[in-house]
Design a protein around this motif. Structure first.
Motif, PDB file in Angstrom:
ATOM      1  N   TYR A  36       7.427 -55.509  25.619  1.00  0.00           N
ATOM      2  CA  TYR A  36       6.749 -54.534  25.174  1.00  0.00           C
ATOM      3  C   TYR A  36       7.288 -53.023  25.625  1.00  0.00           C
ATOM      4  CZ  TYR A  36       2.936 -57.981  26.444  1.00  0.00           C
ATOM      5  OH  TYR A  36       2.042 -58.905  26.097  1.00  0.00           O
ATOM      6  N   LEU A  37       7.269 -52.398  24.500  1.00  0.00           N
ATOM      7  CA  LEU A  37       7.868 -50.941  24.338  1.00  0.00           C
ATOM      8  C   LEU A  37       6.850 -50.122  23.792  1.00  0.00           C
ATOM      9  CD1 LEU A  37      11.116 -51.691  22.462  1.00  0.00           C
ATOM     10  CD2 LEU A  37      10.883 -51.146  25.040  1.00  0.00           C
ATOM     11  N   GLN A  38       6.683 -48.711  24.511  1.00  0.00           N
ATOM     12  CA  GLN A  38       5.802 -47.783  24.286  1.00  0.00           C
ATOM     13  C   GLN A  38       6.431 -46.546  24.417  1.00  0.00           C
ATOM     14  OE1 GLN A  38       2.519 -46.472  26.803  1.00  0.00           O
ATOM     15  NE2 GLN A  38       1.093 -47.479  25.142  1.00  0.00           N
ATOM     16  N   ALA A  39       6.089 -45.434  23.418  1.00  0.00           N
ATOM     17  CA  ALA A  39       6.289 -44.092  23.560  1.00  0.00           C
ATOM     18  C   ALA A  39       5.061 -43.570  23.173  1.00  0.00           C
ATOM     19  CB  ALA A  39       7.207 -43.949  22.413  1.00  0.00           C
ATOM     20  N   LYS A  40       4.544 -42.578  24.178  1.00  0.00           N
ATOM     21  CA  LYS A  40       3.246 -41.653  24.138  1.00  0.00           C
ATOM     22  C   LYS A  40       3.722 -40.272  24.343  1.00  0.00           C
ATOM     23  CE  LYS A  40       1.413 -42.695  28.775  1.00  0.00           C
ATOM     24  NZ  LYS A  40       0.164 -43.098  29.421  1.00  0.00           N
ATOM     25  N   VAL A  41       2.748 -39.331  23.943  1.00  0.00           N
ATOM     26  CA  VAL A  41       2.759 -38.052  24.113  1.00  0.00           C
ATOM     27  C   VAL A  41       2.023 -37.753  25.410  1.00  0.00           C
ATOM     28  CG1 VAL A  41       2.491 -35.665  23.222  1.00  0.00           C
ATOM     29  CG2 VAL A  41       3.167 -37.167  21.602  1.00  0.00           C
ATOM     30  N   ARG A  42       2.856 -37.480  26.394  1.00  0.00           N
ATOM     31  CA  ARG A  42       2.192 -37.106  27.776  1.00  0.00           C
ATOM     32  C   ARG A  42       1.356 -35.545  27.573  1.00  0.00           C
ATOM     33  NH1 ARG A  42       3.274 -38.926  33.397  1.00  0.00           N
ATOM     34  NH2 ARG A  42       1.846 -37.563  34.302  1.00  0.00           N
ATOM     35  N   GLU A  43       2.251 -34.725  27.210  1.00  0.00           N
ATOM     36  CA  GLU A  43       1.932 -33.251  26.774  1.00  0.00           C
ATOM     37  C   GLU A  43       2.287 -32.570  25.874  1.00  0.00           C
ATOM     38  OE1 GLU A  43       0.315 -32.115  31.560  1.00  0.00           O
ATOM     39  OE2 GLU A  43       1.800 -30.661  30.470  1.00  0.00           O
ATOM     40  N   GLN A  44       1.759 -31.268  25.115  1.00  0.00           N
ATOM     41  CA  GLN A  44       2.409 -30.490  24.548  1.00  0.00           C
ATOM     42  C   GLN A  44       2.255 -29.040  25.219  1.00  0.00           C
ATOM     43  OE1 GLN A  44       3.117 -31.031  20.108  1.00  0.00           O
ATOM     44  NE2 GLN A  44       1.433 -32.801  20.144  1.00  0.00           N
ATOM     45  N   HIS A  45       3.110 -28.267  25.246  1.00  0.00           N
ATOM     46  CA  HIS A  45       2.749 -26.988  25.850  1.00  0.00           C
ATOM     47  C   HIS A  45       3.972 -26.070  25.622  1.00  0.00           C
ATOM     48  CE1 HIS A  45       5.025 -27.178  29.828  1.00  0.00           C
ATOM     49  NE2 HIS A  45       4.636 -28.306  29.676  1.00  0.00           N
ATOM     50  N   ASP A  46       3.841 -24.937  25.351  1.00  0.00           N
ATOM     51  CA  ASP A  46       4.783 -23.804  25.488  1.00  0.00           C
ATOM     52  C   ASP A  46       6.173 -24.390  24.725  1.00  0.00           C
ATOM     53  OD1 ASP A  46       4.149 -21.846  27.848  1.00  0.00           O
ATOM     54  OD2 ASP A  46       3.529 -23.939  28.488  1.00  0.00           O
ATOM     55  N   GLY A  47       5.903 -25.036  23.360  1.00  0.00           N
ATOM     56  CA  GLY A  47       6.870 -25.261  22.868  1.00  0.00           C
ATOM     57  C   GLY A  47       7.727 -26.560  22.915  1.00  0.00           C
ATOM     58  N   LEU A  48       7.136 -27.289  24.210  1.00  0.00           N
ATOM     59  CA  LEU A  48       7.904 -28.587  24.535  1.00  0.00           C
ATOM     60  C   LEU A  48       6.870 -29.898  24.171  1.00  0.00           C
ATOM     61  CD1 LEU A  48       8.930 -27.523  28.240  1.00  0.00           C
ATOM     62  CD2 LEU A  48      10.412 -27.999  26.347  1.00  0.00           C
ATOM     63  N   VAL A  49       7.486 -30.797  23.904  1.00  0.00           N
ATOM     64  CA  VAL A  49       7.051 -31.994  23.819  1.00  0.00           C
ATOM     65  C   VAL A  49       7.356 -32.974  24.659  1.00  0.00           C
ATOM     66  CG1 VAL A  49       6.202 -34.028  21.976  1.00  0.00           C
ATOM     67  CG2 VAL A  49       6.753 -31.695  20.893  1.00  0.00           C
ATOM     68  N   ILE A  50       6.368 -33.387  25.698  1.00  0.00           N
ATOM     69  CA  ILE A  50       6.704 -34.353  26.462  1.00  0.00           C
ATOM     70  C   ILE A  50       6.315 -35.665  26.218  1.00  0.00           C
ATOM     71  CG2 ILE A  50       6.803 -34.891  29.061  1.00  0.00           C
ATOM     72  CD1 ILE A  50       7.548 -31.788  28.238  1.00  0.00           C
ATOM     73  N   VAL A  51       7.408 -36.560  26.027  1.00  0.00           N
ATOM     74  CA  VAL A  51       7.296 -38.076  25.650  1.00  0.00           C
ATOM     75  C   VAL A  51       7.333 -39.054  27.000  1.00  0.00           C
ATOM     76  CG1 VAL A  51       7.740 -39.893  23.883  1.00  0.00           C
ATOM     77  CG2 VAL A  51       7.656 -37.401  23.387  1.00  0.00           C
ATOM     78  N   GLU A  52       6.527 -39.771  27.027  1.00  0.00           N
ATOM     79  CA  GLU A  52       6.710 -40.834  28.282  1.00  0.00           C
ATOM     80  C   GLU A  52       7.257 -42.246  27.739  1.00  0.00           C
ATOM     81  OE1 GLU A  52       4.837 -42.506  32.338  1.00  0.00           O
ATOM     82  OE2 GLU A  52       3.665 -40.777  31.219  1.00  0.00           O
ATOM     83  N   LEU A  53       8.182 -42.651  28.076  1.00  0.00           N
ATOM     84  CA  LEU A  53       8.547 -44.014  27.337  1.00  0.00           C
ATOM     85  C   LEU A  53       8.321 -45.023  28.471  1.00  0.00           C
ATOM     86  CD1 LEU A  53      12.164 -42.691  26.523  1.00  0.00           C
ATOM     87  CD2 LEU A  53       9.974 -43.017  24.918  1.00  0.00           C
ATOM     88  N   SER A  54       7.883 -46.353  27.857  1.00  0.00           N
ATOM     89  CA  SER A  54       7.427 -47.315  28.790  1.00  0.00           C
ATOM     90  C   SER A  54       8.181 -48.621  28.312  1.00  0.00           C
ATOM     91  CB  SER A  54       5.962 -47.502  29.138  1.00  0.00           C
ATOM     92  OG  SER A  54       5.414 -46.615  29.345  1.00  0.00           O
TER      93      SER A  54
ATOM     94  N   GLY B 157       9.790 -50.543  32.892  1.00  0.00           N
ATOM     95  CA  GLY B 157      10.704 -49.375  32.701  1.00  0.00           C
ATOM     96  C   GLY B 157      10.062 -48.165  32.439  1.00  0.00           C
ATOM     97  N   ARG B 158      10.479 -46.950  32.999  1.00  0.00           N
ATOM     98  CA  ARG B 158       9.791 -45.776  32.585  1.00  0.00           C
ATOM     99  C   ARG B 158      10.913 -44.698  32.298  1.00  0.00           C
ATOM    100  NH1 ARG B 158       6.099 -48.618  32.595  1.00  0.00           N
ATOM    101  NH2 ARG B 158       3.949 -48.384  33.274  1.00  0.00           N
ATOM    102  N   GLY B 159      10.578 -43.652  31.413  1.00  0.00           N
ATOM    103  CA  GLY B 159      11.458 -42.711  31.215  1.00  0.00           C
ATOM    104  C   GLY B 159      10.617 -41.563  30.506  1.00  0.00           C
ATOM    105  N   PHE B 160      11.367 -40.247  30.454  1.00  0.00           N
ATOM    106  CA  PHE B 160      10.759 -39.181  29.808  1.00  0.00           C
ATOM    107  C   PHE B 160      11.690 -38.730  28.808  1.00  0.00           C
ATOM    108  CE2 PHE B 160       8.227 -38.916  33.841  1.00  0.00           C
ATOM    109  CZ  PHE B 160       7.278 -38.822  33.421  1.00  0.00           C
ATOM    110  N   ILE B 161      11.081 -37.764  27.695  1.00  0.00           N
ATOM    111  CA  ILE B 161      11.915 -37.182  26.864  1.00  0.00           C
ATOM    112  C   ILE B 161      11.094 -35.747  26.908  1.00  0.00           C
ATOM    113  CG2 ILE B 161      12.431 -36.478  24.456  1.00  0.00           C
ATOM    114  CD1 ILE B 161      12.815 -39.270  23.969  1.00  0.00           C
ATOM    115  N   ASN B 162      11.794 -34.694  27.419  1.00  0.00           N
ATOM    116  CA  ASN B 162      11.242 -33.189  27.463  1.00  0.00           C
ATOM    117  C   ASN B 162      12.136 -32.542  26.164  1.00  0.00           C
ATOM    118  OD1 ASN B 162      10.229 -32.687  30.247  1.00  0.00           O
ATOM    119  ND2 ASN B 162      11.982 -33.817  30.657  1.00  0.00           N
ATOM    120  N   TYR B 163      11.224 -32.236  24.927  1.00  0.00           N
ATOM    121  CA  TYR B 163      11.902 -32.139  23.691  1.00  0.00           C
ATOM    122  C   TYR B 163      11.582 -30.744  23.444  1.00  0.00           C
ATOM    123  CZ  TYR B 163      13.165 -31.984  18.863  1.00  0.00           C
ATOM    124  OH  TYR B 163      13.743 -31.695  17.420  1.00  0.00           O
TER     125      TYR B 163
END
Length: 249
Positions: free
Chosen positions: A108-126, A139-145
């Motif tokens: 199972y692989l998942q990417a979801k948007v945790r939040e968007q604020h201040d020009g940042l997109v926070i994606v949580e990976l599972s 497993g888990r991870g984040f992308i602060n874009y």
């Protein structure tokens, strides 16, 4: 009357947050998100134990770099041994996994948007790989874009130079607060067995900075992925000013 004087008079009548908003550019409109979810079984297999791959991700028409980054990070999460090679695409990974998977295997692989604020997109990976044992490995991870810079913001990008030690000291305080809020705070054996550690999973959320932990890192598997929260107020002089959420937006 000059515009500057008008703005100054306005600020006297407003709160600090509202005053700041007079001068700040409006927050960018959140990115439109296109979900992309699919589940595929091994060809020709029937029954409950058929190998499967479930991929649940997102796409951004206006941010192709973020799209590519999400796919690359999900693919990296499929590597579970030194012998594994990263597949060139999620479609290629799916085909490869199903071709070689044994009965009861699933991925199972998942990417979801945790939040968007201040020009940042926070994606949580599972991720979750089940090879037929007592339980699978998640497993888990984040992308602060950063939409402005069109790149991922790393921990080194976030911190004032030389403040990494202070950042993890703030993390240890958050860990102590977590222990106190759980049944583990009064268990010396637990504290000794599962001490505080650093983690690569850091997210710049709007209300706090989150540290997320893999299973078996600071708690048993049964506790899942522990999250520790550091208030921004504890990060003055540690976090670069541009990464604090803007006031009045």
């Amino acid at each position: 009357m000059s515009l500057l004087k008008i703005a100054s008079m306005t600020c006297i009548a407003l709160t600090l947050g509202a005053c700041q908003s007079v001068f700040q550019a409006s927050a960018p409109k959140p990115l439109a998100i296109t979900p992309d979810a699919s589940e595929q079984l091994k060809a020709g297999c029937k029954g409950q134990d058929c190998p499967l791959v479930n991929i649940d991700t997102v796409h951004f028409a206006d941010e192709p770099k973020l799209d590519a980054l999400i796919e690359a990070r999900l693919l990296k999460m499929t590597v579970n041994s030194p012998q594994d090679k990263v597949a060139p695409s999620l479609n290629a990974y799916r085909e490869q996994f199903l071709r070689t998977a044994q009965s009861r295997y699933s991925s199972y692989l998942q990417a979801k948007v945790r939040e968007q604020h201040d020009g940042l997109v926070i994606v949580e990976l599972s991720s979750y790989l089940d090879t037929g044992g007592a339980h699978g490995m998640p497993g888990r991870g984040f992308i602060n874009y950063s939409r402005k810079d069109q790149k991922e913001v790393t921990l080194q990008d976030m911190l004032v130079p030389g403040q990494e030690k202070a950042f993890w000291a703030a993390g240890k305080v958050a860990h102590n607060n977590w222990l106190i809020s759980t049944r583990f705070g009064n268990d010396p054996e637990f504290v000794k067995t599962w001490p505080f550690q650093q983690t690569p999973h850091v997210a710049l959320l709007k209300d706090n900075v989150v540290l997320k932990y893999d299973v078996y890192s600071i708690a048993p598997y049964s506790e899942g992925h522990v999250e520790l929260k550091i208030p921004y107020s504890r990060l003055n002089g540690i976090l670069k000013p541009e990464w604090f959420p803007a006031q009045g937006q």
